[in-house]
Design an enzyme around this catalytic site. Sequence first.
Site, short mmCIF file in Angstrom:
data_model
loop_
_atom_site.label_atom_id
_atom_site.label_comp_id
_atom_site.label_asym_id
_atom_site.label_seq_id
_atom_site.Cartn_x
_atom_site.Cartn_y
_atom_site.Cartn_z
N GLU A 34 6.85 82.43 21.52
CA GLU A 34 6.35 81.48 20.51
C GLU A 34 5.90 80.25 21.28
O GLU A 34 6.71 79.41 21.66
CB GLU A 34 7.47 81.14 19.52
CG GLU A 34 7.96 82.33 18.70
CD GLU A 34 6.97 82.76 17.63
OE1 GLU A 34 6.09 81.98 17.27
OE2 GLU A 34 7.08 83.92 17.16
N CYS A 89 4.50 72.14 17.13
CA CYS A 89 3.57 73.12 17.70
C CYS A 89 2.42 73.45 16.75
O CYS A 89 1.35 73.84 17.20
CB CYS A 89 4.34 74.38 18.06
SG CYS A 89 5.25 75.05 16.67
P1 NAD Z 1 9.24 74.15 27.63
O1 NAD Z 1 8.45 75.37 27.88
O2 NAD Z 1 9.20 73.04 28.62
O3 NAD Z 1 10.79 74.50 27.43
C1 NAD Z 1 11.24 75.52 26.58
C2 NAD Z 1 12.52 76.11 27.12
O4 NAD Z 1 12.28 76.66 28.42
C3 NAD Z 1 13.67 75.13 27.26
O5 NAD Z 1 14.85 75.74 26.77
C4 NAD Z 1 13.74 74.87 28.76
O6 NAD Z 1 15.07 74.64 29.20
C5 NAD Z 1 13.22 76.16 29.36
N1 NAD Z 1 12.50 75.94 30.63
C6 NAD Z 1 11.72 74.87 30.95
N2 NAD Z 1 11.21 75.04 32.19
C7 NAD Z 1 11.66 76.22 32.65
C8 NAD Z 1 11.49 76.96 33.86
N3 NAD Z 1 10.72 76.51 34.85
N4 NAD Z 1 12.10 78.17 33.98
C9 NAD Z 1 12.86 78.64 32.98
N5 NAD Z 1 13.07 77.98 31.81
C10 NAD Z 1 12.49 76.81 31.65
O7 NAD Z 1 8.75 73.64 26.18
P2 NAD Z 1 9.23 72.38 25.39
O8 NAD Z 1 8.76 71.16 26.11
O9 NAD Z 1 10.66 72.50 25.02
O10 NAD Z 1 8.40 72.54 24.04
C11 NAD Z 1 7.07 72.14 23.93
C12 NAD Z 1 6.14 73.35 23.94
O11 NAD Z 1 6.64 74.35 23.11
C13 NAD Z 1 4.77 73.02 23.40
O12 NAD Z 1 3.81 73.75 24.13
C14 NAD Z 1 4.83 73.54 21.98
O13 NAD Z 1 3.60 73.83 21.40
C15 NAD Z 1 5.66 74.75 22.15
N6 NAD Z 1 6.32 75.08 20.90
C16 NAD Z 1 6.02 76.24 20.29
C17 NAD Z 1 6.63 76.55 19.09
C18 NAD Z 1 6.35 77.83 18.36
O14 NAD Z 1 7.16 78.17 17.50
N7 NAD Z 1 5.29 78.54 18.66
C19 NAD Z 1 7.55 75.69 18.54
C20 NAD Z 1 7.84 74.51 19.21
C21 NAD Z 1 7.25 74.21 20.41
#
Ligand code: NAD
Length: 464
Positions: free
Chosen positions: A220, A254
């Site tokens: 997602e 998002c």
């Molecule tokens: P992110 O990808 O930075 O983090 C998401 C998760 O991944 C967190 O739990 C984090 O700890 C983990 N993570 C981060 N870097 C990592 C790595 N290098 N290796 C492994 N795990 C890692 O995203 P975010 O900043 O939490 O959220 C923002 C993004 O999420 C935006 O792009 C937004 O559009 C998207 N989003 C999508 C939805 C949806 O339902 N489609 C909902 C909310 C947010």
Amino acid sequence: MTAQTETNPVEDTIRAAVEQQRAFFRTKATLPIEFRLEQLKKFDRLIRAHEEELYDAIYSDFGKSRHHTQLTELFPLFEELELAIKHLKDWAKPRKVATNLLNQPGKSYIVAEPLGTTLVIGAWNFPYNLSLIPVVGSMMAGNTTVLKPSELPAETSRIMARIINENFDPGYLRVIEGAIPETTALLNQRWDKIFFTGSPQVGRIVNQAAAPHLTNVTLELGGKNPAIIAKDAPVDVSVKRLIWAKFINSGQLCLTPDYVLVHKSIKNKVLERMVHEIEKHDYSVERGNFTRIINERNFDRVAGLIDPEKVYYGGASDRAERVIQPTIVHNVSLDDPIMQDEIFGPIIAVLEYDTLDEAFDIVRQLEKPLAGYLFSHDRETKARFLAEIPFGSGAINDAVMQNTNSNLPFGGVGNSGMGRYHGEYSFECFSHMKPVLEKIFDFEPNLKYYGHSDRQLKLIRKLG
Ligand code: NAD
């Protein structure tokens, strides 16, 4: 390589946690629907019992008010639990399908099978909603679950860990908190399903980690969501809906409209009305209708996207408070930095267009977004929007609200993700929908065996 893994304490703890969950799944305790219902009801009771602490935690993380948290986090979670508890028995029943003539006499059906041990990784922007709604899906499908919430809102991560870990068997449902090292260790394990919410960049890391085991993955993700305001759209109501959708959670959503394509004949009217709507709301953290930017890194990133020469309204920010004023930038072109990546903050970028082809071309030059929005009465414009613009989910004459109807699935396409969930779609998302043909022993026509005449082959084709 092996020696290194064995001496890594984080990895060891996590491996043991996954083994414990696998052992629990093997006991078959999660298979009976009654067990799943009991656990879902218990989960519902626990969330309700800790509601006040949940509100306090999210307020201290990024100033999200109780009212805002109810509407966008806990009410959707309660609704998902209500649906699951009400419909699980039906959803879990074998689903009958028709049987072709070649397989008669026989019957065909689809059996929902739990996938096994699942990993749910949450994002920070709606920490309860995006972590716990997938967990409900995993529970109803009869899996064991490890949840790794986002570490950025630290208090919400802590409270979810406390509520779950103090009340559930860790073999069944467990929270493992952490940042990149813990998530990397989790991703090094073999899972039966990984459900990830977050950025497309980390989505790629998750997909790569899943590949060696061919683990089923739902991603997602995000993207730049367009909103197109056609020349026939009633401006006042369109802008009212758009502005509300844009500034929920201070644009850290998002599904939020990221940029707006406005027909040039109504551009000035739209801009004026946007200002009117923003001022009417009087957005502020104190008033409870605005949130802080989650952290300084994101504050700097979002504030850096504001080109002072293109500001139509707003543009002010306060780094100490991590607040950016609702901002409209106009005369934006595809080459501007603000159009290179998802904004994910309280800035709306306005681009003007002349023909619909021009507007659609702009959208199609970017990656497939998570959401697409159109404001128009016109039948042909609506038909073209649906046929020509790819997006995960969308709305016509509204924005974001498609997500509040759990009869509609939620998910992305291409760069904005894969898979879908919510309601019955969540049940399917966390299940293997196993197709089965069941025959009787009494009758066996020889038709399928080798040595067919041309006439028999024709008949097989007809019956097939
Ligand atoms: P992110 O990808 O930075 O983090 C998401 C998760 O991944 C967190 O739990 C984090 O700890 C983990 N993570 C981060 N870097 C990592 C790595 N290098 N290796 C492994 N795990 C890692 O995203 P975010 O900043 O939490 O959220 C923002 C993004 O999420 C935006 O792009 C937004 O559009 C998207 N989003 C999508 C939805 C949806 O339902 N489609 C909902 C909310 C947010």
